[in-house]
Design a protein around this motif. Structure first.
Motif, PDB file in Angstrom:
ATOM      1  N   GLU A 289       7.183  -0.508 -10.173  1.00  0.00           N
ATOM      2  CA  GLU A 289       6.238  -1.452 -10.775  1.00  0.00           C
ATOM      3  C   GLU A 289       6.425  -2.855 -10.226  1.00  0.00           C
ATOM      4  N   TRP A 290       7.655  -3.193  -9.802  1.00  0.00           N
ATOM      5  CA  TRP A 290       7.971  -4.539  -9.349  1.00  0.00           C
ATOM      6  C   TRP A 290       8.399  -4.555  -7.884  1.00  0.00           C
ATOM      7  N   VAL A 291       7.980  -5.601  -7.171  1.00  0.00           N
ATOM      8  CA  VAL A 291       8.416  -5.787  -5.788  1.00  0.00           C
ATOM      9  C   VAL A 291       9.004  -7.174  -5.623  1.00  0.00           C
TER      10      VAL A 291
ATOM     11  N   ARG B 269       4.711  -8.114  -9.944  1.00  0.00           N
ATOM     12  CA  ARG B 269       4.327  -6.721 -10.148  1.00  0.00           C
ATOM     13  C   ARG B 269       3.567  -6.237  -8.924  1.00  0.00           C
ATOM     14  N   THR B 270       3.796  -4.989  -8.565  1.00  0.00           N
ATOM     15  CA  THR B 270       3.247  -4.449  -7.330  1.00  0.00           C
ATOM     16  C   THR B 270       1.723  -4.483  -7.298  1.00  0.00           C
ATOM     17  N   LEU B 271       1.080  -3.950  -8.317  1.00  0.00           N
ATOM     18  CA  LEU B 271      -0.377  -3.827  -8.301  1.00  0.00           C
ATOM     19  C   LEU B 271      -1.094  -5.174  -8.296  1.00  0.00           C
ATOM     20  N   PRO B 272      -0.740  -6.118  -9.178  1.00  0.00           N
ATOM     21  CA  PRO B 272      -1.419  -7.425  -9.115  1.00  0.00           C
ATOM     22  C   PRO B 272      -1.239  -8.133  -7.775  1.00  0.00           C
ATOM     23  N   LEU B 273      -0.051  -8.019  -7.170  1.00  0.00           N
ATOM     24  CA  LEU B 273       0.161  -8.650  -5.859  1.00  0.00           C
ATOM     25  C   LEU B 273      -0.685  -7.970  -4.800  1.00  0.00           C
TER      26      LEU B 273
ATOM     27  N   HIS C  22       8.177 -13.571 -17.237  1.00  0.00           N
ATOM     28  CA  HIS C  22       7.050 -14.456 -16.954  1.00  0.00           C
ATOM     29  C   HIS C  22       5.775 -13.632 -16.795  1.00  0.00           C
ATOM     30  N   PRO C  23       4.635 -14.131 -17.244  1.00  0.00           N
ATOM     31  CA  PRO C  23       3.403 -13.337 -17.148  1.00  0.00           C
ATOM     32  C   PRO C  23       2.911 -13.086 -15.727  1.00  0.00           C
ATOM     33  N   VAL C  24       3.330 -13.908 -14.779  1.00  0.00           N
ATOM     34  CA  VAL C  24       2.881 -13.736 -13.398  1.00  0.00           C
ATOM     35  C   VAL C  24       3.997 -13.188 -12.501  1.00  0.00           C
ATOM     36  N   GLY C  25       5.164 -13.775 -12.594  1.00  0.00           N
ATOM     37  CA  GLY C  25       6.273 -13.487 -11.688  1.00  0.00           C
ATOM     38  C   GLY C  25       6.877 -14.799 -11.261  1.00  0.00           C
TER      39      GLY C  25
ATOM     40  N   ASN D  93       0.838  -1.201   0.000  1.00  0.00           N
ATOM     41  CA  ASN D  93       0.000   0.000   0.000  1.00  0.00           C
ATOM     42  C   ASN D  93       0.872   1.251   0.000  1.00  0.00           C
ATOM     43  N   TYR D  94       1.929   1.223   0.802  1.00  0.00           N
ATOM     44  CA  TYR D  94       2.859   2.365   0.836  1.00  0.00           C
ATOM     45  C   TYR D  94       3.541   2.550  -0.518  1.00  0.00           C
ATOM     46  N   ILE D  95       3.986   1.452  -1.113  1.00  0.00           N
ATOM     47  CA  ILE D  95       4.691   1.527  -2.390  1.00  0.00           C
ATOM     48  C   ILE D  95       3.779   2.089  -3.478  1.00  0.00           C
ATOM     49  N   GLN D  96       2.534   1.633  -3.507  1.00  0.00           N
ATOM     50  CA  GLN D  96       1.581   2.120  -4.505  1.00  0.00           C
ATOM     51  C   GLN D  96       1.279   3.603  -4.302  1.00  0.00           C
TER      52      GLN D  96
END
Length: 233
Positions: A103-105, A171-175, A130-133, A94-97
């Motif tokens: 974009e990546w964590v 990726r930050t947002l999908p996670l 990779h499409p997911v991570g 939440n802080y990162i967003q």
């Protein structure tokens, strides 16, 4: 594919108490060579050229973290941790967003101080394509037994079984979305990959070194000290 110019943000959930260590403080604050486990871990992450910042999630009333020089590091951010690992990771996300940090964590256990740069390189390369991570993992080597009431019920076929390690990179947002939805529905999330698995996605398995273990029991301290002394980077 490459990361954006801001780099990868590492997340370290460090709000746990580590009761199995039977120590007077959480295990991440025990010392190896006069440096806390948490500092060893964060320093390893910060030393990687593609990691721009480390967000550490600690308990609100944690008396130990403010005493570390790490707490004053310009590339280390403290956020409030939660009761469970997933709560702490979500707090960091939440802080990162909100801050637009990256974009990546890359989420890494506080008590895995022996992570090596080569494994981080392999994870980054695999996750970005990779499409997911992906996650670092180690193939199961030993014979696996399913136990019931302290006795063997049956032997589990070890082929295709892996020990999940960290870091785990997404990726930050999908996670953030996956963890939020899973927690709202009361799903048990033991690591970041399991949030994606719950949604039907299949993260990559990236074979990592077996010395990237989690300090959990008192005897693990001596082993971690040995590996850290052998693998100074």
């Amino acid at each position: 594919m490459s990361t954006d110019k801001q780099g990868i943000v590492a997340v370290v959930p460090a709000a746990g108490v580590g009761s199995r260590m039977k120590a007077d403080r959480p295990k991440q604050y025990l010392t190896i060579n006069a440096i806390t486990i948490l500092e060893h871990t964060v320093n390893k992450l910060l030393s990687h050229p593609q990691v721009s910042k480390v967000v550490v999630a600690v308990s609100e009333g944690d008396p130990y973290f403010p005493e570390l020089s790490l707490s004053q590091h310009p590339d280390v951010v403290r956020v409030k941790g939660g009761n469970e690992r997933a709560d702490s990771v979500l707090s960091a996300l939440n802080y990162i967003q909100e801050s637009g940090l990256g974009e990546w964590v890359m989420v890494h256990d506080a008590a895995r101080p022996c992570i090596q740069q080569g494994d981080i390189d392999k994870l980054i390369e695999a996750a970005l394509s990779h499409p997911v991570g992906g996650i670092l993992a180690a193939p199961v080597r030993d014979t696996m037994k399913r136990g019931v009431d302290g006795q063997i019920d049956h032997t589990v076929e070890r082929a295709n079984l892996w020990h999940a390690l960290t870091p785990q990179m997404f990726r930050t947002l999908p996670l953030q979305q996956a963890l939020t939805e899973a927690l709202e529905q009361g799903v048990s999330i033991t690591d970041e990959a399991s949030a994606f698995e719950w949604k039907g996605a299949s993260p990559a398995l990236v074979a990592g070194r077996s010395d990237n273990f989690k300090v959990t029991q008192p005897e693990d301290l001596a082993l971690a000290e040995f590996y850290l002394s052998q693998n100074k980077e």
